[in-house]
Design a protein around this motif. Structure first.
Motif, PDB file in Angstrom:
ATOM      1  N   ALA A  98     -18.846  27.530 -26.924  1.00 15.03           N
ATOM      2  CA  ALA A  98     -18.275  26.361 -27.599  1.00 15.03           C
ATOM      3  C   ALA A  98     -17.352  26.765 -28.739  1.00 15.03           C
ATOM      4  O   ALA A  98     -16.298  26.162 -28.936  1.00 15.03           O
ATOM      5  N   CYS A  99     -17.737  27.794 -29.482  1.00 16.30           N
ATOM      6  CA  CYS A  99     -16.871  28.222 -30.585  1.00 16.30           C
ATOM      7  C   CYS A  99     -16.089  29.487 -30.270  1.00 16.30           C
ATOM      8  O   CYS A  99     -15.118  29.794 -30.989  1.00 16.30           O
ATOM      9  N   LEU A 100     -16.448  30.198 -29.213  1.00 10.80           N
ATOM     10  CA  LEU A 100     -15.767  31.466 -28.925  1.00 10.80           C
ATOM     11  C   LEU A 100     -14.618  31.357 -27.937  1.00 10.80           C
ATOM     12  O   LEU A 100     -13.694  32.165 -27.982  1.00 10.80           O
ATOM     13  N   GLU A 101     -14.659  30.381 -27.039  1.00  9.19           N
ATOM     14  CA  GLU A 101     -13.546  30.270 -26.085  1.00  9.19           C
ATOM     15  C   GLU A 101     -12.211  30.005 -26.791  1.00  9.19           C
ATOM     16  O   GLU A 101     -11.196  30.605 -26.424  1.00  9.19           O
ATOM     17  N   PRO A 102     -12.153  29.107 -27.801  1.00  2.26           N
ATOM     18  CA  PRO A 102     -10.881  28.944 -28.513  1.00  2.26           C
ATOM     19  C   PRO A 102     -10.447  30.231 -29.212  1.00  2.26           C
ATOM     20  O   PRO A 102      -9.251  30.549 -29.263  1.00  2.26           O
ATOM     21  N   LEU A 103     -11.403  30.976 -29.754  1.00  2.00           N
ATOM     22  CA  LEU A 103     -11.084  32.240 -30.429  1.00  2.00           C
ATOM     23  C   LEU A 103     -10.543  33.257 -29.428  1.00  2.00           C
ATOM     24  O   LEU A 103      -9.548  33.938 -29.703  1.00  2.00           O
ATOM     25  N   ALA A 104     -11.190  33.360 -28.262  1.00  2.00           N
ATOM     26  CA  ALA A 104     -10.741  34.308 -27.236  1.00  2.00           C
ATOM     27  C   ALA A 104      -9.334  33.970 -26.759  1.00  2.00           C
ATOM     28  O   ALA A 104      -8.504  34.862 -26.549  1.00  2.00           O
ATOM     29  N   GLU A 105      -9.069  32.673 -26.604  1.00  2.00           N
ATOM     30  CA  GLU A 105      -7.729  32.253 -26.167  1.00  2.00           C
ATOM     31  C   GLU A 105      -6.689  32.578 -27.228  1.00  2.00           C
ATOM     32  O   GLU A 105      -5.584  33.041 -26.921  1.00  2.00           O
ATOM     33  N   HIS A 106      -7.042  32.361 -28.478  1.00  2.00           N
ATOM     34  CA  HIS A 106      -6.124  32.651 -29.588  1.00  2.00           C
ATOM     35  C   HIS A 106      -5.771  34.143 -29.627  1.00  2.00           C
ATOM     36  O   HIS A 106      -4.609  34.508 -29.836  1.00  2.00           O
ATOM     37  N   LEU A 107      -6.766  34.994 -29.430  1.00  2.00           N
ATOM     38  CA  LEU A 107      -6.534  36.437 -29.464  1.00  2.00           C
ATOM     39  C   LEU A 107      -5.866  36.956 -28.202  1.00  2.00           C
ATOM     40  O   LEU A 107      -5.286  38.036 -28.213  1.00  2.00           O
ATOM     41  N   GLY A 108      -5.979  36.203 -27.100  1.00  2.00           N
ATOM     42  CA  GLY A 108      -5.486  36.687 -25.819  1.00  2.00           C
ATOM     43  C   GLY A 108      -6.423  37.695 -25.190  1.00  2.00           C
ATOM     44  O   GLY A 108      -5.986  38.585 -24.440  1.00  2.00           O
ATOM     45  N   ALA A 109      -7.727  37.568 -25.477  1.00  2.00           N
ATOM     46  CA  ALA A 109      -8.712  38.491 -24.912  1.00  2.00           C
ATOM     47  C   ALA A 109      -8.777  38.337 -23.399  1.00  2.00           C
ATOM     48  O   ALA A 109      -8.656  37.231 -22.868  1.00  2.00           O
ATOM     49  N   ASP A 110      -9.011  39.443 -22.722  1.00  2.00           N
ATOM     50  CA  ASP A 110      -9.093  39.414 -21.259  1.00  2.00           C
ATOM     51  C   ASP A 110     -10.428  38.879 -20.763  1.00  2.00           C
ATOM     52  O   ASP A 110     -10.495  38.184 -19.746  1.00  2.00           O
ATOM     53  N   VAL A 111     -11.505  39.214 -21.467  1.00  2.00           N
ATOM     54  CA  VAL A 111     -12.848  38.843 -21.018  1.00  2.00           C
ATOM     55  C   VAL A 111     -13.687  38.425 -22.226  1.00  2.00           C
ATOM     56  O   VAL A 111     -13.596  39.038 -23.298  1.00  2.00           O
ATOM     57  N   LEU A 112     -14.505  37.388 -22.042  1.00  2.00           N
ATOM     58  CA  LEU A 112     -15.466  36.964 -23.059  1.00  2.00           C
ATOM     59  C   LEU A 112     -16.872  37.072 -22.479  1.00  2.00           C
ATOM     60  O   LEU A 112     -17.215  36.391 -21.512  1.00  2.00           O
ATOM     61  N   LEU A 113     -17.680  37.948 -23.063  1.00  2.00           N
ATOM     62  CA  LEU A 113     -19.087  38.082 -22.711  1.00  2.00           C
ATOM     63  C   LEU A 113     -19.893  37.521 -23.867  1.00  2.00           C
ATOM     64  O   LEU A 113     -19.888  38.084 -24.967  1.00  2.00           O
ATOM     65  N   CYS A 114     -20.583  36.403 -23.658  1.00  2.00           N
ATOM     66  CA  CYS A 114     -21.282  35.757 -24.763  1.00  2.00           C
ATOM     67  C   CYS A 114     -22.529  35.046 -24.268  1.00  2.00           C
ATOM     68  O   CYS A 114     -22.775  34.952 -23.064  1.00  2.00           O
ATOM     69  N   SER A 115     -23.312  34.542 -25.201  1.00  2.00           N
ATOM     70  CA  SER A 115     -24.480  33.749 -24.841  1.00  2.00           C
ATOM     71  C   SER A 115     -24.019  32.459 -24.168  1.00  2.00           C
ATOM     72  O   SER A 115     -23.017  31.861 -24.570  1.00  2.00           O
ATOM     73  N   ARG A 116     -24.752  32.033 -23.162  1.00  2.00           N
ATOM     74  CA  ARG A 116     -24.421  30.804 -22.437  1.00  2.00           C
ATOM     75  C   ARG A 116     -25.661  29.906 -22.412  1.00  2.00           C
ATOM     76  O   ARG A 116     -26.574  30.110 -21.612  1.00  2.00           O
ATOM     77  N   PRO A 117     -25.725  28.916 -23.284  1.00  2.00           N
ATOM     78  CA  PRO A 117     -26.873  28.002 -23.285  1.00  2.00           C
ATOM     79  C   PRO A 117     -26.981  27.252 -21.959  1.00  2.00           C
ATOM     80  O   PRO A 117     -25.972  26.970 -21.306  1.00  2.00           O
ATOM     81  N   GLU A 118     -28.188  26.946 -21.575  1.00  3.39           N
ATOM     82  CA  GLU A 118     -28.429  26.234 -20.324  1.00  3.39           C
ATOM     83  C   GLU A 118     -27.924  24.792 -20.414  1.00  3.39           C
ATOM     84  O   GLU A 118     -28.120  24.115 -21.420  1.00  3.39           O
ATOM     85  N   VAL A 119     -27.275  24.350 -19.348  1.00  2.00           N
ATOM     86  CA  VAL A 119     -26.753  22.981 -19.283  1.00  2.00           C
ATOM     87  C   VAL A 119     -27.303  22.316 -18.027  1.00  2.00           C
ATOM     88  O   VAL A 119     -27.311  22.912 -16.942  1.00  2.00           O
ATOM     89  N   HIS A 120     -27.772  21.081 -18.173  1.00  5.83           N
ATOM     90  CA  HIS A 120     -28.267  20.315 -17.025  1.00  5.83           C
ATOM     91  C   HIS A 120     -27.724  18.893 -17.131  1.00  5.83           C
ATOM     92  O   HIS A 120     -27.846  18.250 -18.175  1.00  5.83           O
ATOM     93  N   ASP A 121     -27.088  18.451 -16.048  1.00  6.44           N
ATOM     94  CA  ASP A 121     -26.477  17.110 -16.022  1.00  6.44           C
ATOM     95  C   ASP A 121     -25.521  16.902 -17.193  1.00  6.44           C
ATOM     96  O   ASP A 121     -25.470  15.819 -17.800  1.00  6.44           O
ATOM     97  N   GLY A 122     -24.752  17.941 -17.520  1.00  6.11           N
ATOM     98  CA  GLY A 122     -23.722  17.828 -18.543  1.00  6.11           C
ATOM     99  C   GLY A 122     -24.214  17.907 -19.975  1.00  6.11           C
ATOM    100  O   GLY A 122     -23.429  17.729 -20.909  1.00  6.11           O
ATOM    101  N   ARG A 123     -25.503  18.195 -20.178  1.00  4.91           N
ATOM    102  CA  ARG A 123     -26.049  18.277 -21.535  1.00  4.91           C
ATOM    103  C   ARG A 123     -26.821  19.588 -21.715  1.00  4.91           C
ATOM    104  O   ARG A 123     -27.439  20.093 -20.787  1.00  4.91           O
ATOM    105  N   TYR A 124     -26.801  20.091 -22.926  1.00  5.22           N
ATOM    106  CA  TYR A 124     -27.551  21.303 -23.243  1.00  5.22           C
ATOM    107  C   TYR A 124     -29.043  20.995 -23.229  1.00  5.22           C
ATOM    108  O   TYR A 124     -29.484  19.956 -23.731  1.00  5.22           O
ATOM    109  N   THR A 125     -29.814  21.890 -22.637  1.00  6.75           N
ATOM    110  CA  THR A 125     -31.263  21.691 -22.581  1.00  6.75           C
ATOM    111  C   THR A 125     -31.971  22.250 -23.808  1.00  6.75           C
ATOM    112  O   THR A 125     -33.139  21.942 -24.055  1.00  6.75           O
TER     113      THR A 125
END
Length: 232
Positions: A121-148
């Motif tokens: 949620a907060c790192l994808e905009p940062l990765a795009e800004h830097l032009g990073a090739d790959v983002l490896l980060c924590s991925r919270p579980e999502v079910h039916d469009g909401r975080y569990t």
């Protein structure tokens, strides 16, 4: 497999590329936006109590992500974009020596990889800004469009090393020619995989580890590719 393997540059984010801790800075923004700013201090208190009780970093990380239980993923991603646009304009948001190293690796053609216990949620905009090739980060579980509120694998310590190793195999990267940047002892497992680990910041334990193992400290030597610097 190519005859010449590509090298990569792996960067921790919080305390390495950024002077702030993105996951907590974003949480303060999120709670304030929803009229719940007092909850920030309460969470910090719970996490501090967990630390004093001997809880590991991964357990504290899971406790952090439980705050988002029930929150709509799409809305939080939009909040992350707004948070980043505000913070990136703040002087001192990036740790400039590490940011300069990142840009130097990108210019040299290295695969640039962000590795963080913080989340998309907060790192994808940062990765795009830097032009990073790959983002490896924590991925919270999502079910039916909401975080569990659950987090299957915190991207901390051994999990970072495992994610880096998997990417190296997938992309046919050269570990011996690659660099890794980190500021905390929890970064050591992924940093020691590469031929060129680099300590960022002034953490005493990391500085001692660097001296004991012959690792470079960013503030003490030239940037990769610079005149007089060591560039693989």
């Amino acid at each position: 497999m190519p005859d010449v393997l590509r090298s990569a540059a792996f960067f921790d984010i919080d305390g390495t590329l950024t002077a702030t801790t993105t996951m907590f800075d974003f949480l303060a923004h999120h709670l304030s936006l929803h009229g719940r700013p007092s909850e920030y201090a309460a969470l910090h208190g719970r996490l501090r109590a967990m630390t004093e009780a001997g809880a590991g970093r991964a357990d504290r990380c899971r406790a952090y992500y439980r705050v988002y239980a029930g929150v709509e993923e799409r809305g939080l991603l939009a909040e992350g974009e707004r948070w980043f646009l505000d913070r990136v304009r703040t002087p001192g948001f990036f740790h400039e020596p590490a940011r300069a190293a990142f840009d130097a690796h990108a210019a040299a053609g290295d695969l640039t990889v962000l590795v963080s216990g913080s989340f998309d949620a907060c790192l994808e905009p940062l990765a795009e800004h830097l032009g990073a090739d790959v983002l490896l980060c924590s991925r919270p579980e999502v079910h039916d469009g909401r975080y569990t509120g659950a987090l299957t694998t915190p991207m901390i310590g051994a999990a970072k090393a495992a994610a880096v190793s998997a990417l190296v195999a997938e992309r046919s990267l050269s570990l011996k020619d690659s660099h890794a940047y980190g500021d905390h002892v929890s970064d050591v497992p992924f940093m020691e995989l590469v031929g060129h680990p680099v300590v960022v910041g002034r953490d005493l334990r990391m500085r001692c580890h660097a001296r004991a193992h012959g690792w470079r400290c960013l503030e003490d030597s030239p940037l990769p590719g610079a005149a007089g610097g060591s560039r693989s």
